[in-house]
Design a protein around this motif. Structure first.
Motif, PDB file in Angstrom:
ATOM      1  N   PHE B  72       5.876 -11.734 -14.039  1.00  0.00           N
ATOM      2  CA  PHE B  72       5.598 -12.810 -13.036  1.00  0.00           C
ATOM      3  C   PHE B  72       5.724 -14.300 -14.012  1.00  0.00           C
ATOM      4  N   ASP B  73       6.295 -14.987 -13.380  1.00  0.00           N
ATOM      5  CA  ASP B  73       6.381 -16.392 -13.864  1.00  0.00           C
ATOM      6  C   ASP B  73       4.883 -17.156 -13.814  1.00  0.00           C
ATOM      7  N   ASP B  74       4.314 -16.843 -12.761  1.00  0.00           N
ATOM      8  CA  ASP B  74       3.094 -17.682 -12.469  1.00  0.00           C
ATOM      9  C   ASP B  74       2.237 -17.028 -11.730  1.00  0.00           C
ATOM     10  N   ALA B  75       1.168 -17.619 -11.525  1.00  0.00           N
ATOM     11  CA  ALA B  75      -0.099 -16.880 -10.567  1.00  0.00           C
ATOM     12  C   ALA B  75       0.282 -16.528  -9.244  1.00  0.00           C
ATOM     13  N   GLN B  76       0.924 -17.873  -8.774  1.00  0.00           N
ATOM     14  CA  GLN B  76       1.153 -17.797  -7.407  1.00  0.00           C
ATOM     15  C   GLN B  76       2.412 -16.726  -6.858  1.00  0.00           C
ATOM     16  N   GLN B  77       3.185 -16.562  -7.816  1.00  0.00           N
ATOM     17  CA  GLN B  77       4.099 -15.507  -7.535  1.00  0.00           C
ATOM     18  C   GLN B  77       3.595 -14.125  -7.761  1.00  0.00           C
ATOM     19  N   GLN B  78       2.474 -14.104  -8.559  1.00  0.00           N
ATOM     20  CA  GLN B  78       1.869 -12.468  -8.645  1.00  0.00           C
ATOM     21  C   GLN B  78       1.085 -12.448  -7.212  1.00  0.00           C
ATOM     22  N   ARG B  79       0.625 -13.421  -6.765  1.00  0.00           N
ATOM     23  CA  ARG B  79      -0.440 -13.372  -5.722  1.00  0.00           C
ATOM     24  C   ARG B  79       0.415 -13.109  -4.479  1.00  0.00           C
ATOM     25  N   ASP B  80       1.784 -13.870  -4.276  1.00  0.00           N
ATOM     26  CA  ASP B  80       2.544 -13.537  -3.174  1.00  0.00           C
ATOM     27  C   ASP B  80       2.992 -12.209  -3.197  1.00  0.00           C
ATOM     28  N   ALA B  81       3.405 -11.765  -4.341  1.00  0.00           N
ATOM     29  CA  ALA B  81       4.112 -10.303  -4.392  1.00  0.00           C
ATOM     30  C   ALA B  81       2.662  -9.321  -4.047  1.00  0.00           C
ATOM     31  N   ALA B  82       1.630  -9.432  -4.628  1.00  0.00           N
ATOM     32  CA  ALA B  82       0.373  -8.519  -4.390  1.00  0.00           C
ATOM     33  C   ALA B  82       0.408  -8.591  -2.892  1.00  0.00           C
ATOM     34  N   THR B  83       0.267  -9.705  -2.037  1.00  0.00           N
ATOM     35  CA  THR B  83      -0.185  -9.821  -0.702  1.00  0.00           C
ATOM     36  C   THR B  83       1.005  -8.932   0.181  1.00  0.00           C
ATOM     37  N   THR B  84       2.314  -9.572  -0.287  1.00  0.00           N
ATOM     38  CA  THR B  84       3.364  -8.620   0.532  1.00  0.00           C
ATOM     39  C   THR B  84       3.248  -7.263   0.214  1.00  0.00           C
ATOM     40  N   GLY B  85       2.853  -6.875  -0.867  1.00  0.00           N
ATOM     41  CA  GLY B  85       2.944  -5.332  -1.210  1.00  0.00           C
ATOM     42  C   GLY B  85       1.763  -4.981  -0.310  1.00  0.00           C
ATOM     43  N   MET B  86       0.761  -5.361  -0.261  1.00  0.00           N
ATOM     44  CA  MET B  86      -0.400  -4.861   0.682  1.00  0.00           C
ATOM     45  C   MET B  86       0.093  -4.796   2.354  1.00  0.00           C
ATOM     46  N   TRP B  87       0.612  -5.699   2.615  1.00  0.00           N
ATOM     47  CA  TRP B  87       1.115  -5.705   4.028  1.00  0.00           C
ATOM     48  C   TRP B  87       1.914  -4.621   4.222  1.00  0.00           C
ATOM     49  N   LEU B  88       3.034  -4.386   3.405  1.00  0.00           N
ATOM     50  CA  LEU B  88       3.802  -3.482   3.343  1.00  0.00           C
ATOM     51  C   LEU B  88       3.226  -2.041   3.430  1.00  0.00           C
ATOM     52  N   PHE B  89       2.115  -1.652   2.560  1.00  0.00           N
ATOM     53  CA  PHE B  89       1.474  -0.520   2.575  1.00  0.00           C
ATOM     54  C   PHE B  89       0.761  -0.489   4.059  1.00  0.00           C
ATOM     55  N   LEU B  90       0.082  -1.419   4.465  1.00  0.00           N
ATOM     56  CA  LEU B  90      -0.637  -1.228   5.751  1.00  0.00           C
ATOM     57  C   LEU B  90       0.612  -1.066   6.965  1.00  0.00           C
ATOM     58  N   ALA B  91       1.590  -1.475   6.836  1.00  0.00           N
ATOM     59  CA  ALA B  91       2.817  -1.021   7.712  1.00  0.00           C
ATOM     60  C   ALA B  91       3.181   0.505   7.596  1.00  0.00           C
ATOM     61  N   THR B  92       3.046   1.248   6.379  1.00  0.00           N
ATOM     62  CA  THR B  92       3.260   2.495   6.266  1.00  0.00           C
ATOM     63  C   THR B  92       2.140   3.178   6.733  1.00  0.00           C
ATOM     64  N   GLU B  93       0.917   2.696   6.703  1.00  0.00           N
ATOM     65  CA  GLU B  93      -0.260   3.379   7.230  1.00  0.00           C
ATOM     66  C   GLU B  93      -0.133   3.430   8.917  1.00  0.00           C
ATOM     67  N   VAL B  94       0.211   2.125   9.334  1.00  0.00           N
ATOM     68  CA  VAL B  94       0.409   2.233  10.688  1.00  0.00           C
ATOM     69  C   VAL B  94       1.406   3.422  11.173  1.00  0.00           C
ATOM     70  N   LEU B  95       2.380   3.445  10.434  1.00  0.00           N
ATOM     71  CA  LEU B  95       3.465   4.551  10.962  1.00  0.00           C
ATOM     72  C   LEU B  95       2.815   5.927  10.761  1.00  0.00           C
ATOM     73  N   PHE B  96       2.154   6.111   9.524  1.00  0.00           N
ATOM     74  CA  PHE B  96       1.346   7.435   9.263  1.00  0.00           C
ATOM     75  C   PHE B  96       0.430   7.744  10.619  1.00  0.00           C
ATOM     76  N   PHE B  97      -0.439   6.987  10.961  1.00  0.00           N
ATOM     77  CA  PHE B  97      -1.476   7.129  12.203  1.00  0.00           C
ATOM     78  C   PHE B  97      -0.642   7.089  13.254  1.00  0.00           C
TER      79      PHE B  97
END
Lengths: 554, 275
Positions: B72-97
């Motif tokens: 990552f270039d900066d902390a903001q980029q890292q934070r955005d990436a992690a947050t997007t990743g978490m929301w995507l993970f939750l999307a897979t969980e929604v499909l799983f349930f």
């Protein structure tokens, strides 16, 4: 693609030391097994899926040998059932689904975006371990007796009556599925968040667009597969009915849930191939892609429509006829974005300066074979015709034209195209051309007769057949042997070229694209400085290429 | 349940004109100094070279926070990436349930009477209490996320302890409920017995009940373990000082677990209970 950054210089050279690349930065086995470098993970995947490809291929070889004669004289029916199950499971989940995304995608996506790595490098490595753990379960299940349900695991057969290690096989697919989900998640976040300055969505290479769509499908469809396999395995383990009609369940529910994943999975398998072809055609026609936005959005359209057509696998499974009609219409609609792609590739060739290098041969092979596979898909999407050819060799031929004629061709084309980037070496061009022709000829000889067999009524999944089908089956088996040679050749010469091939240099094809602005093989962090992108991809000039050719041959 | 568009834009796009920043941050990575200077040299004379790389790299080195990963270039980029990743993970969980919810819904439509009868055998006192416990724990978690944003480490740790404890309470109550149901022969299998007009499909209801609540309880257990670890880290170390993203994402996960229960509770305990 023009970048403002100057051409990347080679890393500093001391007099008798080769440049530091991702390959020679460290040499220990530990440095490979614990790597978080996307390029090394791509190579780990490449080795693993090649292994699985030959396991699946071995099963297919035995099947084709059995089918040489109308009698069942080589293997028993039970063994034959296990062979086609192994072939299906291994090829679908352990070769085709990971093939282009995890090998070429992993290697290229960060470089095409101008990034140092994917967004989550550790998760990327974890994906590979999940894939291998799933593969271990599958291999365990194969070695200890196999599974005879077919790759579709239809209930109640799989959950109640089938012999063998169905649960181990399902567990393997379940675990590998979570590897797929992690890869998809990683790619989506990488595409959103890791693009270099100036790399806007409409400057993305089309390969990235197709990987992005593929990743969305992976993330949204795979959890449903995980769920349905869990339910099936629990029904088998504890005998509580959810799909078994004898216990009050409904087998159709299994098919709905299974195909809700497995039809989009077809697009997981073909979309990355389309992305590769969209890279190869402009480079070897030396021409800007025709209709960039159409090709890009066609990928997205295929991804969206792909979620709405699963019912066309269930036309004869007691699904309501009205549902069948709607699924039929929606299935026809998938042909529209697919055709947009084919027409745009063809239009790109028009007035191009075409260069028949090996990757281009594969790309052209892809277009032809995919068109045949796609058009026969429309036969199957028509309700009435499907009743006639359902579960026959026509279906087998159709999806092998997509999967093998499409995806494997694209994978090999992409592998040859980016091989100089991956290994730093050129493959032997003459031998590569020969094997591309061998594969094309062998493929058509294997699978075209199967269209006729299916139309004449030969059902799939039987080892004994009526004597009048023998001629076409012998043709098919003969083609398979040619195909096998065609696949073994690249394995041999690519391995050879890894050490002895001609040194390629950073950009042997004089291609555009950020991955060609860095050294071959690339340094560990891909670029010496973050590139700054100012133009879209595919900035080729066909006329200049023609003039240059005339000048060189004057 | 998909990621909000606010987090989906590209952080790096906004810095098109920020070549200097990208280069400066990059130089904080493990680049050999020599090659870097060579780039700068070859660049002289290139007409459109964006900016000259700074010769003094100490400023870039000092501004990069310690938790910033090399890609990552900066902390903001890292934070955005992690947050997007978490929301995507939750999307897979929604499909799983989602697969289980679909099965439940389909069979409830097929066998409405059997499901209504079986639903009356569920223990609503346990389920109701658990709903309250989980909703309160989610509220506490929301306060913990806020405290993390304000850098109040002790409060973060305390609130996480409370959240984890409430999660434990949920699991204990769920365990008691399961034990009582086993004693009432409501566990599908050989010993299953129910007074109902259609016992076979009542058994299917209970099969789905055990499966869905069981997988939910598994998610709660994972959550409790993670929250406990986070609470320890917030208490003992400075891991989340000026770095609240992990707490934020843990909060998202916990709210997701909560929301799944909010759907499960009415589907299982309340539907047609008095019909």
């Amino acid at each position: 693609m023009i970048t403002q950054a100057p051409p990347q210089p080679e890393p500093p050279l001391t007099s008798h030391q080769s440049p530091l690349t991702y390959l020679n930065v460290r040499h220990t086995i530990r440095s490979w097994l614990l790597t978080t470098d996307h390029k090394r993970i791509a190579l780990l995947y490449m080795v693993s899926i090649t292994l699985f490809f030959f396991i699946g291929g071995a099963a297919a070889t035995l099947m084709r040998l059995e089918l040489l004669t109308p009698q069942g004289d080589l293997v028993t029916s039970e063994t034959y059932n296990k062979l086609f199950t192994i072939h299906g499971v291994v090829m679908v989940w352990f070769f085709l689904i990971p093939s282009i995304p995890t090998v070429l995608g992993n290697f290229l996506l960060p470089m095409m975006l101008g990034a140092r790595d994917v967004a989550f490098p550790k998760l990327n490595l974890a994906s590979w371990y999940l894939f291998m753990a799933g593969g271990a379960f599958a291999v365990f299940s194969i070695i200890t007796g196999g599974v005879d349900t077919g790759w579709t695991f239809y209930t109640p057969y799989s959950s109640t009556y089938a012999n063998g290690h169905v649960i181990a096989m399902a567990a393997g697919i379940f675990i590998a599925g979570f590897g797929s989900i992690a890869t998809g998640l990683n790619f989506i976040v990488t595409t959103h968040k890791m693009r270099a300055p100036g790399m806007t969505w409409s400057r993305l290479p089309l390969f990235v667009w197709s990987l992005y769509t593929t990743s969305i499908i992976l993330v949204l469809a795979t959890p449903v597969l995980a769920m349905v396999l869990t339910l099936m395995a629990l029904e088998r383990a504890f005998g509580v009915g959810i799909f078994n009609p004898a216990l009050g369940g409904d087998p159709l529910l299994f098919q709905h849930l299974f195909w809700f994943y497995s039809h989009p999975a077809v697009y997981i398998m073909i979309l990355p191939g389309m992305g590769v072809v969209s890279e190869l055609i402009p480079c070897f026609a030396r021409k800007k892609i025709f209709g960039y936005h159409f090709v890009a959005y066609a990928s997205v359209a295929i991804g969206v429509l792909g979620f709405l057509v699963w019912g066309h696998h269930m036309f004869v499974s007691s699904q309501s006829i009205y549902a069948g009609m709607i699924f039929s219409v929606l299935s026809f609609m998938v042909a529209i974005p697919s055709a947009i792609k084919v027409f745009n590739w063809t239009a790109t060739l028009y007035k191009g300066s075409i260069w028949f290098a090996t990757p281009m041969l594969y790309a052209l092979g892809f277009i032809g074979l995919f068109t045949i596979g796609g058009l026969t898909g429309l036969f199957l999407a028509s309700l009435a015709v499907d009743v006639h050819v359902h579960d026959t060799y026509f279906v087998i031929a159709h999806f092998h034209y997509i999967m093998v004629g499409g995806m494997v061709m694209a994978y090999l084309g992409g592998l040859h195209f980016w091989w100089p980037k991956i290994s730093g070496r050129m493959y032997p061009e003459g031998l590569a051309k020969f094997s591309a022709f061998t594969i094309f000829a062998g493929f058509n000889l294997t699978f075209f007769p199967q269209f006729i067999l299916g139309y004449l009524g030969m059902p799939r999944r039987y080892r004994v057949y009526a004597p009048e089908f023998q001629v076409l089956n012998v043709m098919s088996s003969a083609g398979a042997s040619i195909l096998a040679v065609g696949y073994l050749l690249p394995l041999a010469y690519l391995l050879w070229s890894w050490k002895y091939g001609k040194v390629a240099g950073p950009n042997p094809w004089r291609a555009t694209g950020l991955e060609w602005t860095t050294a071959s093989p690339p340094p560990k962090d891909n670029f010496q400085t973050t590139p700054i992108v100012t133009e879209g991809p595919y900035d080729y000039d066909a006329q200049a290429a023609e003039e240059e050719w005339e000048h060189a041959h004057a | 349940m998909l990621a909000p568009t606010a987090t989906l834009g590209s952080a790096r796009d906004s810095r098109v004109g920020d070549g200097a920043l990208a280069v400066a941050n990059l130089s904080a990575g493990a680049k050999p100094l020599g090659s870097f200077q060579r780039v700068a040299e070859t660049r002289t004379g290139v007409a459109c070279a964006p900016t000259d790389p700074p010769n003094d790299m100490s400023s870039a080195t000092t501004t990069a926070p310690s938790h910033l990963e090399h890609q990552f270039d900066d902390a903001q980029q890292q934070r955005d990436a992690a947050t997007t990743g978490m929301w995507l993970f939750l999307a897979t969980e929604v499909l799983f349930f989602g697969g289980m919810f679909l099965g439940y819904t389909a069979y409830r439509i097929y066998y409405p009477r059997a499901f209504a009868e079986a639903s009356r055998h569920t223990l609503i006192a346990f389920g109701g209490t658990n709903t309250a416990v989980l909703v309160i724990s989610s509220t506490v978690m929301a306060f913990a996320v806020r405290a993390a944003r304000e850098n109040r480490q002790r409060i973060v740790a305390t609130l996480l302890w409370i959240t984890a404890s409430l999660g434990m309470v949920f699991l204990v109550i769920k365990g008691c409920e399961y034990a009582k149901e086993i004693s009432e022969h409501l566990l599908p299998g050989r010993s299953f017995h129910i007074e109902a007009s259609d016992p076979r499909h009542a058994e299917m209801f209970f099969y789905l009940y055990w499966l869905m609540t069981g997988i939910h309880a598994l998610h709660v257990t994972i959550g409790v373990v993670l929250i406990t670890i986070f609470a320890f880290r917030a208490w003992i170390t400075d891991a989340f000082r000026n770095h609240d993203t992990p707490v934020d994402l843990l909060g998202l996960y916990w709210h997701f677990v909560d929301i799944v229960w909010v759907f499960l509770f009415p589907l299982i305990y309340l539907v047609n209970r008095h019909g």
